[in-house]
Write a protein that holds these residues in place. Structure first.
Motif, mmCIF file in Angstrom:
data_model
loop_
_atom_site.group_PDB
_atom_site.id
_atom_site.type_symbol
_atom_site.label_atom_id
_atom_site.label_comp_id
_atom_site.label_asym_id
_atom_site.label_seq_id
_atom_site.Cartn_x
_atom_site.Cartn_y
_atom_site.Cartn_z
ATOM 1 N N ASP A 40 37.402 29.195 44.150
ATOM 2 C CA ASP A 40 37.434 30.512 44.797
ATOM 3 C C ASP A 40 36.040 30.870 45.344
ATOM 4 O O ASP A 40 35.086 30.134 45.180
ATOM 5 N N SER A 41 35.959 32.014 45.983
ATOM 6 C CA SER A 41 34.681 32.474 46.532
ATOM 7 C C SER A 41 33.924 33.292 45.485
ATOM 8 O O SER A 41 34.488 33.688 44.459
ATOM 9 N N SER A 86 33.002 36.342 45.810
ATOM 10 C CA SER A 86 33.617 37.680 45.742
ATOM 11 C C SER A 86 34.829 37.688 44.817
ATOM 12 O O SER A 86 35.015 38.623 44.025
ATOM 13 N N VAL A 87 35.664 36.653 44.932
ATOM 14 C CA VAL A 87 36.860 36.597 44.089
ATOM 15 C C VAL A 87 36.459 36.413 42.625
ATOM 16 O O VAL A 87 37.020 37.050 41.722
#
Lengths: 407, 407
Positions: free
Chosen positions: A108-109, A111-112
């Protein structure tokens, strides 16, 4: 770039170039540059935004596409180790942030992962506490995600200056979100002291390591950090948008309650049962199917760290930024630039940020002359120093080029 | 595989092989197989789990790594179109799901997109409604994420049989989450009728298209679906863990309120302002930095669809699955397998699921004989038919191999 331009005294330039050559010759990490593919003639000082290409990634990616996907097809989930990549790469990355195995999961990123960490932290926090302290100068996405996490868990975001964050931590503080290094100024915050202060106040810490991991020692376990996130495409050289990571300290794993309980974080994902039962360990930080191409490029990229100590990288980083500042002082007319990065080593990350007028145009001019840094609104030139592939001659040339522009 | 084994009459096999050859010769899509790289000697019927490798992906990925990343470095965010990839690839994919441009954005996993869609749907729904209807037979991650979204928005998950979902939609129904095609049985649900029923009840629809997009017409705009998500690594052949997508109908975009408001979804991301202001359009579905290697592999993979109509793909898919069922009936001794995929075309996706004893072992044996499908607990053999690269001779050989195993 000629040495005989009128704006810089030839003896000054000769002296600094000679110093740079001596420093490079004495640099025990200089040979690591061979582990990267860099374009000729370029001084790359934007590794704090996108790290350079490690030499083995192209072959790895070609193999992942042609053989693992094209030939082995679905079997690669087992035979090529795709399914277990998030934990395996997490463990490969863990020493760089001072984490024992089993606590870092990749995917995931940033932010996630931050959303998982903040909601997870809110659920770990003592009941009844209402405040989520957030670094007021944070990289914006952290603030945006913190607002969303707060809204969805009943907390209230309270912006704080990290330099005074300890004083703001009180009995109503549930969670503290801080950046280890400020993205704009390059200021390094005191992770050990701030984490200790949060613990003393009974709050859960979430650290964003995007601008520190791979550039300096982090010591997540040593300093008893609770949760942390970071990207892998800056000093870790994982490639554009490479998967981020989530650190869940072992002592919190059994109680970590993710807001994104995808099937990859299930205790028995292929049983495909209707009820969610979280996996043990950092695996419960996984969500959906991992992006294998990006992920295995990152795994290969981390080979650049074989046998490299983060402490040696940190020592070279400080020497590089010291030398760059010295060169800037020598080459750039007084008053044209001002460093917003702290001089004290214990407050400095691995970048130098110079405030100047017309910063956007100045950076454009630097780039056209082969010195790649970046610009951050409204007035900051950023120069990132990645000790694995940046040398002292690079620092000298960058400062000299800046001097020519202002000459 | 010889034809003279005792368990299958030679004339039956000869007849079906001859029929397969005729069908392949008459197949207008047969030449599309050249757009893929498939291993020799293998019948690949697992494209409903991981699609095969499109021919251009290897070159694209090599260019992304060596030139775009290695040489252009940070400049590629603009010069190589990295920053705008999520919307550009969304628009490239949109016709395959019947969406006009500007409504599909690519990035993150299906699970993460589902969380955005469900929380966004809950916030779009009429105030006071409390029920989130969820397909009771759903792929597990949808159910897990739905529970989390419900918990964080005050809704209650109500499992429903999709065949009877319309009857369950009432004035207290906020959101309806359904799969277009059931992952286990291959059953196709009636998207137009169920969407209309939800609209009539005043509920917001979220469709999961993982097992339908690229295999049959979806018609998101035509049927006025509200929100949808899907993966790209099945019938869209984007590669292992390729980025998923989120569809936000144009009429909902101004009010779509994402629980993951990352900086990529900001109206002016590089202003780096502390407050979040959502971008216009589907861009507000973006979160963090996109995983460029996986994403540009997907973009290249979608070239396999140049000039291909989804309607033609659907016609071939039905012909393939019809023929496979006919071959299974001819080759497999009666009573050994039972299709759990509906016979009626309007209820059938692009896979055939056969229930049998010892399904795990039977699938292992099929794979060892070069026929790759997969197994889903407890007793299902799945055979996915991707009309872009699967032909009638493949279907015949798969059924014949199954017949030999049971012979």
């Amino acid at each position: 770039m000629s040495d005989d331009s009128k704006d810089i005294p030839a003896d000054t330039a000769a002296d600094l170039r000679s110093r740079a050559a001596e420093l490079d010759a004495a640099d025990g990490l200089a040979k690591l540059r061979e582990r990267f593919t860099l374009p000729d003639g370029v001084v790359y000082l934007d590794g704090n935004s996108l790290g350079a290409l490690p030499a083995g990634v192209a072959d790895t990616t070609a193999d992942v596409v042609a053989r693992q996907w094209g030939e082995l097809l679905i079997r690669s989930w087992d035979e090529s180790g795709w399914w277990t990549a998030p934990e395996r790469i997490g463990d490969k990355l863990a020493p760089l942030v001072g984490a024992a195995p089993g606590q870092v999961v990749v995917g995931d990123s940033t932010s996630v992962n931050l959303f998982k960490a903040l909601v997870g932290a809110a659920r770990l926090a003592a009941p009844g506490r209402t405040r989520l302290l957030v670094d007021a100068a944070t990289f914006p996405t952290d603030g945006y995600i913190a607002e969303s996490a707060a809204r969805m868990t009943g907390l209230t975001v309270v912006p704080v200056d990290p330099s005074h964050a300890a004083e703001a931590m009180d009995a109503d503080t549930a969670v503290v979100l801080l950046n280890h290094v400020d993205y704009r100024s390059g200021r390094l915050h005191d992770l050990p002291a701030l984490t200790a202060a949060a613990r003393a106040a009974g709050a859960i810490t979430v650290w964003d390591l995007c601008h520190s991991a791979g550039a300096l020692p982090v010591g997540l376990d040593e300093h008893a950090v609770d949760l942390a996130v970071g990207c892998t495409y800056k000093y870790l050289n994982g490639g554009p948008g490479a998967p981020a990571y989530l650190y869940i300290a072992a002592r919190h794993q059994a109680d970590f309650d993710s807001p994104l309980p995808g099937w990859n974080g299930h205790a028995d994902p292929f049983a495909m049962t209707p009820g969610f039962e979280a996996a043990q360990g950092a695996t419960r930080g996984r969500v959906g199917t991992p992006d294998i191409l990006s992920m295995l490029a990152l795994e290969s990229a981390l080979d650049a760290w074989d046998g490299v100590s983060v402490e040696a990288v940190r020592a070279k980083s400080l020497a590089l930024t010291d030398f760059f500042l010295e060169c800037v002082a020598a080459y750039v007319p007084q008053g044209r630039v001002e460093s917003v990065t702290p001089d004290e080593h214990e407050r400095r990350g691995s970048q130098i940020s110079l405030r100047t007028e017309n910063a956007r145009e100045v950076m454009g001019e630097l780039i056209s002359r082969g010195v790649i840094g970046d610009f951050r609104a409204p007035d900051v030139l950023r120069f990132g120093f990645t000790p694995l592939y940046v040398g002292f001659a690079d620092a000298e040339r960058a400062a000299r080029t800046l001097g020519h522009i202002f000459g």
